[in-house]
Scaffold this active site. Structure first.
Site, PDB file in Angstrom:
ATOM      1  N   HIS A  65       0.860  -1.186   0.000  1.00 44.79           N
ATOM      2  CA  HIS A  65       0.000   0.000   0.000  1.00 44.79           C
ATOM      3  C   HIS A  65       0.900   1.241   0.000  1.00 44.79           C
ATOM      4  CE1 HIS A  65      -3.737  -2.237   0.769  1.00 44.79           C
ATOM      5  NE2 HIS A  65      -2.969  -3.034   1.501  1.00 44.79           N
ATOM      6  N   LEU A  66       0.924   1.934  -1.117  1.00 42.42           N
ATOM      7  CA  LEU A  66       1.752   3.143  -1.244  1.00 42.42           C
ATOM      8  C   LEU A  66       0.956   4.417  -0.964  1.00 42.42           C
ATOM      9  CD1 LEU A  66       3.941   2.205  -4.361  1.00 42.42           C
ATOM     10  CD2 LEU A  66       4.546   2.095  -1.929  1.00 42.42           C
ATOM     11  N   ARG A  67      -0.357   4.285  -0.828  1.00 45.84           N
ATOM     12  CA  ARG A  67      -1.270   5.346  -0.370  1.00 45.84           C
ATOM     13  C   ARG A  67      -1.474   6.514  -1.345  1.00 45.84           C
ATOM     14  NH1 ARG A  67      -3.655   1.918   2.776  1.00 45.84           N
ATOM     15  NH2 ARG A  67      -2.760   1.598   4.850  1.00 45.84           N
ATOM     16  N   ASN A  97      -6.493   0.519  -3.310  1.00 42.74           N
ATOM     17  CA  ASN A  97      -7.374   1.287  -2.408  1.00 42.74           C
ATOM     18  C   ASN A  97      -6.809   2.660  -2.068  1.00 42.74           C
ATOM     19  OD1 ASN A  97      -5.329   0.097  -0.875  1.00 42.74           O
ATOM     20  ND2 ASN A  97      -6.610  -0.092   0.948  1.00 42.74           N
ATOM     21  N   HIS A 153      -9.299 -10.392  -1.192  1.00 43.18           N
ATOM     22  CA  HIS A 153      -9.226 -10.240   0.259  1.00 43.18           C
ATOM     23  C   HIS A 153     -10.363 -11.074   0.832  1.00 43.18           C
ATOM     24  CE1 HIS A 153      -8.840  -7.770   4.070  1.00 43.18           C
ATOM     25  NE2 HIS A 153     -10.038  -8.309   4.206  1.00 43.18           N
ATOM     26  N   HIS A 206      -2.897 -12.421   1.879  1.00 47.24           N
ATOM     27  CA  HIS A 206      -2.640 -12.536   3.325  1.00 47.24           C
ATOM     28  C   HIS A 206      -3.400 -13.662   4.038  1.00 47.24           C
ATOM     29  CE1 HIS A 206      -6.241 -10.085   3.214  1.00 47.24           C
ATOM     30  NE2 HIS A 206      -5.597  -8.939   3.081  1.00 47.24           N
ATOM     31  N   ASN A 252      -5.762  -6.422   9.593  1.00 47.68           N
ATOM     32  CA  ASN A 252      -6.790  -7.187   8.889  1.00 47.68           C
ATOM     33  C   ASN A 252      -6.143  -8.014   7.789  1.00 47.68           C
ATOM     34  OD1 ASN A 252      -8.926  -8.147   7.368  1.00 47.68           O
ATOM     35  ND2 ASN A 252      -9.901  -6.171   7.047  1.00 47.68           N
ATOM     36  N   ASP A 279       1.975  -6.805   2.619  1.00 46.51           N
ATOM     37  CA  ASP A 279       0.785  -6.040   2.999  1.00 46.51           C
ATOM     38  C   ASP A 279       1.207  -4.791   3.776  1.00 46.51           C
ATOM     39  OD1 ASP A 279      -1.825  -5.221   3.283  1.00 46.51           O
ATOM     40  OD2 ASP A 279      -2.362  -6.709   4.812  1.00 46.51           O
ATOM     41  N   HIS A 283       0.216   4.066   8.189  1.00 47.57           N
ATOM     42  CA  HIS A 283      -0.826   4.964   8.687  1.00 47.57           C
ATOM     43  C   HIS A 283      -0.177   6.115   9.449  1.00 47.57           C
ATOM     44  CE1 HIS A 283      -4.306   2.528   7.697  1.00 47.57           C
ATOM     45  NE2 HIS A 283      -3.716   1.463   8.206  1.00 47.57           N
TER      46      HIS A 283
END
Length: 406
Positions: A65-67, A97, A153, A206, A252, A279, A283
Site C-alpha cells: 500500500h503506497l497510499r 485502495n 481479500h 494474506h 486485517n 501487505d 498509517h
C-alpha cells in the site's frame, strides 16, 4: 532506468554466495549480469568484497500500500519505494485502495509514472476489479476478458461485523468482538470453487489461518489455478501481543494463534503458500495512537520483511536461502507476470539483485529510522537478524552499505 534513477554502474562483486551456494564472483555491466564465475577480472569496475554476503534475486512484493494518490500523509510512492529498496525489493505491486481508487486508467497510469520518477524500484499498479472497490459494477479495467489474475481479500462481512481481534481466548479476555477464522476460510473456499468453475486464476491475499492453508492445499490438489501469499507478521506474531490494547498490533486479517503460525510456516515451506507478501500498510500517527476500537488496521513491513522471514523460516530450518529466493522473488514475479525480476543470477539476466548479510548482529527495529513515512511497525524494539547491504535495480545501486544512495 528513467526519471531520477541512478545510472547503471560497472561492478565486480567478489566472493558472494548465490542464494546460499558456493562463493563466486559477479560482473555487473550495462544493467545486466555480464559474468558469473571464479576469479573474474573486470578492469575499471568498482570492486565490492562480498565475503559472507548472499546474493539473491531482487525481492518482489505482490501486496504494497503506497497510499498515493490521496493519503500522502501516510506514504507516497517515493517514500514507500525508498523503504522497499532498503528492504531488498526491486519491484512492488501497488494496491488499488487509494483515494481515488485505482479503478480507471488515469489513476493507474499516475501511480506507474510516480514510480518511474522515483526510480527506487519498479512499481506495478494493481487495478480495482469493481468501481470504487464497491463490489457492484465492474471497473473499466476489468470490462473485458484479458486472462488477468484476480487477487482477493477473503472476508465474509456478515461474520466480521464489529470484529476487532482473532476470535479466541485473548479476545474474550480483553472484551473485544471476535474475528472468526471461518470468515476467511469460507470466502477462500467459495472463490476457489468459482475460479475452477470459470477456469480463471485466483490469488489469495494474506492467508492467516490453518484452515485456509488446508483449503488452498485441497484446491491445488485439484489442479486449479490458485496461488496464495502470507505476510511476515502472520509468520511471527500472535494475538497474545494485543493483551496491552496497543493498536500497532491491529491488522486485517488479525493476528492469529501459535497453531495458525505453525500451519502457515509449514504451508510456505511445502509450497502450498506460494510466496511472502508484506501487505505494507502505513498509517499516520493519529490513526494508530488512539483507542483500539477506532484505530486503523495495518502494519508497515517493507523494511523488515526479509529479516522476519530469516527468523521465522531460515533460522528454524524450514527454508534454505534458495527457498527464500523462490518465495520472495521467483514466485511473486511469476504470479505478477513481471518480466526481468525473479530470474536466476546468471549472465544475460537483468541485474536486479540484492546483497544480504544473514550473519549481521541482531539489531532492534527502530521505526523512527525507517524511510517509510509512517511508524506503525509491529516489530518495533524486536531484535531481528540479518541486514540488506545493497540493492541493485538494473545495475544501479539504489541501496549501498544499508543506506539509500540518493
Amino acid at each position: 532506468m528513467s526519471g531520477e534513477a541512478s545510472v547503471p554502474e560497472e561492478w565486480l562483486v567478489k566472493g558472494v554466495s548465490l542464494s546460499g551456494g558456493p562463493a563466486t564472483d559477479l560482473h555487473i555491466k550495462d544493467g545486466v549480469i555480464a559474468g558469473a564465475g571464479q576469479d573474474l577480472a573486470a578492469p575499471g569496475a568498482r570492486v565490492l568484497d562480498a565475503d559472507g554476503l548472499l546474493a539473491l534475486p531482487g525481492l518482489v512484493d505482490l501486496h504494497t500500500h503506497l497510499r498515493e494518490p490521496g493519503r500522502e500523509d501516510a506514504e507516497t510512492v517515493e517514500t514507500g519505494t525508498r523503504a522497499a529498496a532498503l528492504g531488498g525489493y526491486t519491484a512492488v505491486h501497488a494496491m488499488a485502495n487509494t483515494e481515488p481508487v485505482a479503478d480507471t486508467a488515469g489513476v493507474v497510469e499516475q501511480v506507474w509514472r510516480l514510480g518511474q520518477q522515483a526510480g527506487y524500484c519498479d512499481v506495478r499498479p494493481v487495478g480495482a476489479v469493481t468501481v470504487g472497490l464497491g463490489g457492484r459494477q465492474l471497473a473499466e479495467l476489468g470490462a473485458k476478458a484479458f486472462d488477468g489474475v484476480i487477487a482477493q481479500h477473503a472476508q465474509e462481512p456478515r461474520l466480521t461485523e464489529g470484529a476487532q481481534l482473532n476470535e479466541g481466548e485473548v479476545a474474550s479476555r480483553l472484551g473485544l468482538p471476535g474475528w472468526p477464522a471461518a470468515a476467511e476460510e469460507a470466502i477462500i473456499a467459495r472463490d476457489c470453487l468459482l475460479a475452477a468453475h470459470v477456469g480463471s486464476r485466483l490469488h489469495v491475499c494474506h492467508v492467516s489461518t490453518a484452515g485456509s492453508v488446508e483449503i488452498i492445499r485441497w484446491a491445488k490438489s485439484k489442479g486449479w489455478q490458485v496461488t496464495a501469499e502470507v505476510t511476515p507478521h502472520h509468520l511471527l506474531l500472535t494475538d497474545d501481543l494485543a493483551a496491552g490494547y496497543d493498536p500497532v498490533f491491529k491488522v486485517n486479517p488479525p493476528l492469529r494463534t501459535r497453531a495458525d503460525i505453525d500451519a502457515l510456516r509449514q504451508g510456505l515451506a511445502d509450497g502450498t503458500i506460494d510466496c511472502v507478501a508484506t501487505d505494507h500498510a502505513p498509517h499516520p500517527v493519529e490513526a494508530k495512537e488512539t483507542e483500539w476500537a477506532v484505530a486503523a488496521n495495518g502494519m508497515t513491513g517493507l523494511e523488515t520483511a526479509l529479516r522476519v522471514v530469516q527468523l521465522a523460516m531460515v533460522d528454524t530450518g524450514l527454508l534454505d536461502w534458495a527457498g527464500v529466493a523462490n518465495r520472495m522473488s521467483v514466485r511473486p514475479a511469476e504470479i505478477g507476470r513481471l518480466q526481468g525480476h525473479g530470474t536466476p543470477l546468471e549472465p544475460g539476466a537483468l541485474a536486479n539483485l540484492i546483497l544480504y548479510d544473514p550473519k549481521a548482529p541482531k539489531e532492534a527495529v527502530d521505526p523512527a529510522a525507517h524511510a517509510s513515512k509512517s511508524r506503525n511497525s509491529p516489530f518495533a524494539g524486536m531484535a531481528l537478524p540479518g541486514r540488506v547491504y545493497a540493492t541493485f535495480l538494473r545495475g544501479a545501486a539504489t541501496v549501498f552499505d544499508g543506506k539509500v544512495t540518493r
